[in-house]
Design an enzyme around this catalytic site. Structure first.
Site, short mmCIF file in Angstrom:
data_model
loop_
_atom_site.label_atom_id
_atom_site.label_comp_id
_atom_site.label_asym_id
_atom_site.label_seq_id
_atom_site.Cartn_x
_atom_site.Cartn_y
_atom_site.Cartn_z
N CYS A 114 15.25 -0.01 28.00
CA CYS A 114 14.25 -0.45 26.90
C CYS A 114 13.88 -1.82 26.70
O CYS A 114 14.59 -2.68 27.43
CB CYS A 114 15.19 -0.12 25.75
SG CYS A 114 14.31 -0.32 23.99
N CYS A 121 22.34 -3.67 21.52
CA CYS A 121 22.27 -2.55 22.10
C CYS A 121 22.39 -2.57 23.67
O CYS A 121 22.04 -3.39 24.22
CB CYS A 121 20.68 -1.84 21.69
SG CYS A 121 20.60 -0.46 22.60
N CYS A 338 24.75 6.04 22.80
CA CYS A 338 23.80 5.98 24.07
C CYS A 338 23.67 4.68 24.73
O CYS A 338 23.66 3.47 24.27
CB CYS A 338 22.28 6.66 23.74
SG CYS A 338 22.44 8.48 24.31
N1 SAH Z 1 14.91 2.72 20.11
C1 SAH Z 1 15.19 3.58 18.81
C2 SAH Z 1 16.45 4.36 19.26
C3 SAH Z 1 17.32 3.60 19.34
S1 SAH Z 1 19.27 4.30 19.29
C4 SAH Z 1 15.59 2.68 17.46
O1 SAH Z 1 15.44 1.40 17.69
O2 SAH Z 1 15.83 3.26 16.47
C5 SAH Z 1 19.46 4.87 17.62
C6 SAH Z 1 20.28 4.07 16.87
O3 SAH Z 1 21.39 3.48 17.35
C7 SAH Z 1 19.25 2.74 16.34
O4 SAH Z 1 19.35 2.55 14.98
C8 SAH Z 1 19.96 1.54 17.09
O5 SAH Z 1 19.64 0.21 16.44
C9 SAH Z 1 21.53 2.06 16.88
N2 SAH Z 1 22.26 1.07 18.00
C10 SAH Z 1 21.86 0.80 19.11
N3 SAH Z 1 22.91 0.12 20.04
C11 SAH Z 1 23.99 0.26 18.93
C12 SAH Z 1 25.39 -0.19 18.93
N4 SAH Z 1 25.85 -0.68 19.78
N5 SAH Z 1 26.16 0.12 17.93
C13 SAH Z 1 25.59 0.91 16.64
N6 SAH Z 1 24.50 1.37 16.80
C14 SAH Z 1 23.41 1.01 17.47
#
Ligand code: SAH
Length: 357
Positions: A114, A121, A338
C-alpha cells in the site's frame, strides 16, 4: 508468469464471457455454465457439463489461475482462518475468513502492499508493489470458500491495500462477486474500507452499487489525522465528511467510520467529545463508529491503549448520541489483522519480492 497473450477468464463478466465463448465457436449459453463452475473454483478440465473437445479448446485459449495457499492459520479460539496466498508472480497477500452469528465474512486484500503511508499500519511499511487484478481479488473468495467448505456470505475490503487506489479493478470485482450466476454475494453484504480518497468516493457513489462505505477516520482534527494518515494533507476532514454525506444521499447507505485507538495519540475523552461533535455537525445522517484497539506493529513504535480507555471513549461517544462499538477481535491467537504475515514473509525472503516464477 501469467501468459498476457491469453484473456484472464476469472476477470471476465458474464456478458464478456458470452461474447468470448461465441468467438470460440460455442453457443452463448455455455458461458453461464462456465461462470458457475469458475465461482466454485473449477478448472476448465473439471467442467463436466461441457463437451470434452470444448473443455480443451477453452483451456488452451484462456489464462485460469487461482491464488495458492502459501500459509494457513486456524484460530483455536473461534475458528477464524487466516491465509497467506501467493500470486502468479510470487507476490503475497492475505485474507481472513471469520464466522459471525450473522454469517461468514471474508476480509480481502486489494493491492500487494500500500502507498498510503498510515503510521500504524503494517501493509504500507514497504510501499505498494502492484494492484491486484479483479481475478486475484475474486480468487481470494473462491479459494477461501473452497478450502473452508463454507459459504462466504459477506466480504469486507479491509485487507492489504487501499481499494480506492485500485478503483477500476475493485469495481469490476464487485460486479463479478455479486453476480447471482456466480458467487452471488449481495452487494449489501460487502463493505469497502477507505482511508479517504475523496474524488473516488464521489465516483463510487455514482456506480449505483449499494455497498457499505467504511471510512478510516482515526482522528477528529486535521493536525492529528495528518500526523497519522498522510492522505489527510490532500483530503482533509471537512472534504472527507462532505463526500461521506454525498455517498449517503446518493446511495441511501449508512456510512460507518473506523477509529483505531492509539495510546496517547487519539484516545482521550476530549478527543472522543470532539469526534462526537464532528460527526453530529458534519454528517447529519445515521452513522456508526467502529472502535478498534491498535494491533501493535513493532516497527511503528505505537502503543495499544488499555481496554478501559477504549470503553471510556465508547461511552463518551454514546453519551453524546453517537452509535459506537468496540470491534470484537477474532483470531486473537493467530495475529489476524492484515499486513503482518506478508511483512514477515518479505523479511524472511527479501529476494522474492517482484521475482517472477
Ligand atoms: N486502506 C483501507 C483498508 C485498510 S485496513 C483503509 O484505510 O480503510 C482496515 C482498517 O484497519 C483501516 O481502518 C485501517 O486504518 C485499520 N488498521 C490498519 N492497521 C491497523 C493496526 N495496526 N491496528 C488497528 N487497525 C489498523
Amino acid at each position: 508468469m501469467t501468459d498476457v497473450t491469453k484473456p484472464d477468464i476469472l476477470s471476465m463478466t458474464l456478458p464478456e464471457l458470452k461474447e468470448f465463448v461465441v468467438t470460440l465457436g460455442a453457443p452463448g449459453y455455455r458461458a453461464e455454465q462456465i461462470f458457475a463452475w469458475l465461482a466454485k473454483g473449477a478448472a476448465p478440465a473439471e467442467m463436466q457439463n461441457l463437451p470434452k473437445a470444448f473443455r480443451e479448446t477453452l483451456a488452451d485459449s484462456i489464462e485460469w489461475r487461482l491464488p495458492q495457499i502459501a500459509e494457513k492459520y486456524v484460530s483455536r479460539e473461534d475458528g477464524t482462518v487466516k491465509y497467506l496466498l501467493s500470486l502468479c508472480d510470487g507476490e503475497c497477500v492475505e485474507c481472513v475468513f471469520m464466522e459471525y452469528h450473522h454469517g461468514n465474512t471474508l476480509c480481502v486484500s486489494s493491492q500487494a502492499g500500500c502507498r498510503m503511508g498510515c503510521k500504524f499500519c503494517a501493509s504500507t511499511l514497504n510501499g505498494r508493489v502492484r494492484n491486484l487484478t479483479p481475478s486475484e481479488i475474486l480468487g481470494q473468495v473462491i479459494v477461501a470458500a473452497r478450502d473452508t467448505g463454507k459459504r462466504v456470505d459477506g466480504v469486507v475490503m479491509m485487507g492489504i491495500g487501499e481499494p480506492l487506489d485500485n478503483y477500476d479493478n475493485v469495481i469490476r470485482f464487485l460486479h463479478l462477486v455479486s453476480d447471482t450466476k456466480g458467487m452471488g454475494i449481495g452487494l449489501r453484504h460487502i463493505s469497502l474500507s477507505t482511508c479517504g480518497i475523496v474524488p473516488k468516493i464521489y465516483d463510487l457513489a455514482d456506480e449505483g452499487l449499494p455497498v457499505t462505505l467504511s471510512v478510516s477516520l482515526h482522528a477528529a482534527d486535521d493536525d492529528t489525522r495528518s500526523s497519522l494518515m498522510p492522505v489527510n494533507r490532500t483530503y482533509p476532514i471537512a472534504k472527507l465528511l462532505s463526500a461521506c454525506r454525498h455517498y449517503f444521499q446518493k446511495t441511501g447507505r449508512r456510512v460507518s467510520f473506523e477509529y483505531t485507538l492509539i495510546a496517547g495519540q487519539n484516545d482521550s475523552v476530549p478527543q472522543a467529545k470532539k469526534l462526537a461533535a464532528l460527526l453530529r455537525s458534519g454528517m447529519r445522517c445515521p452513522t456508526h463508529v467502529n472502535l478498534i484497539l491498535l494491533n501493535v506493529v513493532e516497527e511503528t513504535g505505537l502503543v495499544r491503549p488499555a481496554r478501559e480507555q477504549a470503553e471510556r471513549f465508547r461511552k463518551t461517544l454514546e453519551d453524546a448520541g453517537i452509535n459506537a462499538t468496540i470491534r470484537r477481535k477474532l483470531g486473537g491467537d493467530i495475529d489476524a489483522s492484515c499486513g503482518q504475515l506478508r511483512i514477515r514473509k518479505l523479511a524472511d525472503n527479501p529476494d522474492t519480492e517482484n521475482t517472477p516464477e
